[in-house]
Design a protein around this motif. Structure first.
Motif, PDB file in Angstrom:
ATOM      1  N   VAL A  26       0.852  -6.523  -7.075  1.00  0.00           N
ATOM      2  CA  VAL A  26       0.495  -5.308  -6.808  1.00  0.00           C
ATOM      3  C   VAL A  26      -1.012  -4.991  -6.465  1.00  0.00           C
ATOM      4  CG1 VAL A  26       0.298  -2.959  -7.821  1.00  0.00           C
ATOM      5  CG2 VAL A  26       2.353  -4.290  -8.494  1.00  0.00           C
ATOM      6  N   LEU A  27      -1.816  -5.839  -7.303  1.00  0.00           N
ATOM      7  CA  LEU A  27      -3.238  -5.915  -6.660  1.00  0.00           C
ATOM      8  C   LEU A  27      -3.538  -6.536  -5.570  1.00  0.00           C
ATOM      9  CD1 LEU A  27      -4.729  -6.752 -10.334  1.00  0.00           C
ATOM     10  CD2 LEU A  27      -4.793  -4.779  -9.231  1.00  0.00           C
ATOM     11  N   ALA A  28      -2.594  -7.457  -5.115  1.00  0.00           N
ATOM     12  CA  ALA A  28      -2.807  -8.035  -3.884  1.00  0.00           C
ATOM     13  C   ALA A  28      -2.506  -7.082  -2.729  1.00  0.00           C
ATOM     14  CB  ALA A  28      -1.948  -9.285  -3.902  1.00  0.00           C
ATOM     15  N   LEU A  29      -1.384  -6.369  -2.984  1.00  0.00           N
ATOM     16  CA  LEU A  29      -1.021  -5.442  -2.231  1.00  0.00           C
ATOM     17  C   LEU A  29      -2.295  -4.378  -1.834  1.00  0.00           C
ATOM     18  CD1 LEU A  29       2.793  -4.785  -2.975  1.00  0.00           C
ATOM     19  CD2 LEU A  29       1.992  -5.314  -0.777  1.00  0.00           C
ATOM     20  N   ALA A  30      -2.574  -3.934  -3.196  1.00  0.00           N
ATOM     21  CA  ALA A  30      -3.639  -2.870  -3.053  1.00  0.00           C
ATOM     22  C   ALA A  30      -4.900  -3.425  -2.207  1.00  0.00           C
ATOM     23  CB  ALA A  30      -4.308  -2.550  -4.456  1.00  0.00           C
TER      24      ALA A  30
END
Lengths: 490, 265
Positions: free
Chosen positions: A10-14
């Motif tokens: 999710v952080l990578a997506l963010a």
């Protein structure tokens, strides 16, 4: 899917969303950030918000709800025979969770394959020994019912976390796309982001408040439970504190007055010690000390405030108590029979409160405008006249507030009392006798081996509520006075 | 400004109240006042004018040793009041300040009642033997401060509840109550509106009957309205000192003229 990897994804997506949002915004403005409504960073942050907040929110709720749901399903499926006469459903369920946990570990350490863990049956293998090898000790042999339940438990858990992973990532991607679609040069990203930040701040503030309310509720419910078992009249107006201990039977006397008296007496002595010393120290530091002395003395004084109270308790027990006995004990005037006494705890608590009083009073005295001092000196007043007749009266409301705050700390103090004041609840005027306080009794009532549902244990909550109301009242009064004072000069 | 009236002021010689000779003041390394010598007359209003930071307030604060309360301030030279050196080691600054009252830029009434504000000085110095004496002193001071009629029915109310102009007159009355011989005023009207300023100026003019008044002001009109003598300070130097009328109409120094006509400052 492990939660760790989910968070990373999710952080990578963010992060990707941030860059995408930024560049998309710039693109829609023809590469010139002056054509955007907000700075480009805001468009990126806006995408981050949409990616992370719903995804992490759902994840947290899921992680909280999943164990409850699975427990409920498994418990419903357990055959009646699994819960034999000498156990309860709760104990069986904790067995199930331990076995499932053990199987997880066995798979993790390579002692079993995934298929073995799913298909193993009690008849075929000595599961208890196998699990003991990987570090999960079980109290008895695993019954087939429990093993089946544990296997189903693992299945549900695996399905659950897989589902969670899918849903969370889907939500993050959906957020990403939605946010990117909204990103045009007209879009007011700054306003949205700032409202988002505001919401986070409000959330943080409300957690503190909600926690307070939660603590209060847990106190109140247990207190109500206590008053169902024990009369409120006897509690509030009883003159005797004599809980009977479990096993011996007999009725307890749980009157709060001896404890309140002990609390009050010890706090009074503590304030008699700390208020004059702290106030004089504050006057010296703020009015007479040279800047160099002040720069050294003030932090030193405040170090006292950082000492853990258990250390003060040891000081009371090992140093002050024996010292007082050698002065007032059997060999001399004979007022004091043991080292633990109201005086011991009060003196040490007073020392603990000195930096509290002096630091607050110092701030308040410094807040009195220089114009007041000039006015007084200009009339031919000396420094001590100025302090006594102008500065202290001007600072008085604030100082009273500081003293009340110190009082509420004294009332809530536990460790010094446990170690320094003794354990006997007593209504006496002699400050050299051992007494005890509300806080010390809360500790002893809850750490004993009495049944948790008995009035002897529940009384701790009633005591806690009493204390809470007392200190809350003092704090409210103190803050009211301090605030009223502040208004005068601002 | 009415120049005709200015020049017609009474200029008869009066007794010298304060004499300063070769006064230098240092704040740490900064040389704030450079070799100032001045003679201030009794029963006269003397105005100190000059641009900000020229040292006029600093010099004023030397006259009652208020600079003593600032650690880094150092004063050289002689200041004599009635022929006595106020920086002589045997002089107690506390006694001196009872004789030389001071009114500050911002009204600073104590957070006490109006009565107690006025009675503060007399109580400290033991000026009243009985309650009736003290009542008299308070009434007299408030009358001199032109405040009696406005507050006589509410002497027990807090002094901080008065309006800005009333507060400043309360501070003047408070200074007068200790029976000083000299009144120092450090921009007493800079925090007041024009109406309150007019009242305070009128009061200053009346106070001249009994005291030697020294007033620091940023307003040249005010200096011209209330003072008989004016001293112009510039960069820590006393540039020119003389009759107010002469300073404002025929200044001898070009710097004074530039300041008065608005070219510097």
């Amino acid at each position: 899917m492990p939660v760790f990897w989910l968070v990373i994804i999710v952080l990578a997506l963010a992060a990707a969303g941030y860059l995408l949002g930024r560049s998309r915004a710039l693109q829609s403005a023809g590469g010139d950030s002056r054509n955007l409504h907000s700075q480009p960073n805001y468009y990126g942050s806006h995408v981050i918000m949409w990616v992370t907040v719903p995804a992490f929110g759902l994840m947290i709720v899921w992680l909280l709800a999943q164990p409850l749901l699975i427990d409920g399903r498994i418990a419903a499926q357990l055959p009646d025979t699994a819960v034999s006469e000498d156990t309860t459903l709760g104990l069986v369920m904790s067995d199930v969770r331990r076995v499932a946990d053990g199987l997880d570990r066995a798979v993790g350490q390579g002692a079993m394959t995934e298929e073995q863990a799913g298909s193993v049956a009690t008849e075929l293998a000595d599961l208890r020994e196998q699990l003991a090898e990987v570090g999960v000790a079980l109290g008895s042999n695993v019954s087939s019912d429990v093993l089946n339940a544990a296997q189903r438990y693992r299945d549900f858990k695996a399905t659950g976390s897989l589902l969670m992973g899918i849903v969370v990532i889907a939500l993050a991607i959906a957020g990403l796309i939605l946010a990117l679609l909204r990103t045009t040069n007209e879009f007011r990203a700054r306003n949205v982001v700032e409202r988002g930040v505001l919401t986070i701040l409000m959330f943080a503030a409300s957690i503190a408040i909600l926690t307070t309310i939660g603590i209060l509720l847990s106190l109140v419910f247990n207190t109500i439970e206590f008053f169902r078992l024990y009369s409120a009249w006897d509690f509030f107006f009883g003159l005797e504190w004599a809980p009977s201990f479990s096993g011996r039977g007999g009725a307890s006397s749980l009157g709060v007055l001896p404890l309140l008296w002990g609390t009050f007496y010890i706090s009074l002595i503590a304030l008699l010690v700390s208020v004059p010393i702290g106030l004089f120290a504050a006057i010296y530091l703020s009015e007479y000390a040279t800047p160099r002395v002040r720069a050294i003395a003030k932090p030193l004084l405040e170090v006292l405030a950082g000492i853990p109270t258990i250390v003060y308790g040891l000081f009371a027990l090992l140093t002050v108590g024996p010292m007082l006995v050698s002065v007032f004990g059997q060999n001399t005037v004979g007022w004091m029979s043991g080292g633990t006494a109201v005086m011991t705890a009060g003196l040490v608590m007073g020392v603990m409160l000195i930096p509290f009083v002096s630091s607050l009073s110092d701030d308040i005295i410094n807040a009195v405008p220089q114009a007041m001092r000039d006015g007084s000196y200009g009339l031919g007043a000396t420094q001590s006249e100025t302090i006594r007749q102008v500065i202290l009266p001007a600072a008085l409301p604030g100082i009273v507030g500081a003293i009340l705050l110190a009082a509420s700390r004294a009332i809530g103090e536990t460790m010094i009392v446990v170690l320094g004041a003794g354990a006997a609840a007593r209504l006496s005027l002699n400050p050299f006798e051992a007494m005890t306080t509300v806080t010390a009794k809360i500790v002893s009532q809850l750490t004993g081996d009495s049944d948790f549902a008995s009035p002897e244990a529940l009384v701790a909550f009633a005591l806690g509520t009493t204390l809470f109301v007392l200190t809350l009242g003092l704090n409210v009064l103190a803050l009211y006075i301090v605030r009223k004072y502040r208004e005068q000069y601002e | 400004m009415n120049d005709m009236r200015l020049t017609e002021r009474a200029t008869d010689m009066k007794e010298i109240k304060i004499t300063a000779e070769g006064v230098d003041v240092f704040y740490g390394d900064a040389h704030a006042i450079k070799d100032v010598s001045v003679e201030i007359e009794d029963k006269t209003v003397t105005a100190f004018i000059g641009p900000s930071g020229c040292g006029k307030s600093t010099f004023l604060r030397c006259l009652n040793r208020m600079n003593d309360t600032i650690d880094i301030a150092r004063i050289e030279g002689d200041i004599l009041i009635d022929g006595e050196d106020i920086y002589h080691p045997k002089v107690d600054p506390v006694q001196l300040r009872a004789k030389v009252g001071m009114v500050f830029q911002k009204p600073n009434p104590f957070p006490k009642s109006i009565y107690d504000n006025i009675a503060y000085g007399p109580r400290i110095h033991g000026l009243a033997k009985t309650k009736a004496d003290l009542d008299d002193i308070v009434e007299r001071a408030l009358r001199r401060g032109a405040l009696w009629d406005e507050v006589k029915d509410r002497l027990q109310e807090p002094g901080t509840g008065l309006s800005g102009g009333q507060q400043q007159r309360l501070c003047i009355a408070r200074a007068v109550a200790t029976e000083p011989e000299v009144l120092l005023m450090d921009e007493p009207c800079s925090a007041l509106d024009p109406i309150a300023t007019a009242q305070v100026e009128e009061l200053i003019d009346e106070l001249r009957q009994n005291y030697s008044v020294v007033i620091v002001t940023h307003s040249m009109q005010q200096a011209a309205r209330v003072s008989q003598k004016t001293a112009f300070f510039h960069l820590g130097i006393l540039v020119e000192y003389g009759e107010t009328g002469e300073i404002f109409t025929t200044p001898k120094d070009s710097r004074t003229e530039s300041y008065i006509t608005g070219r510097i400052g």
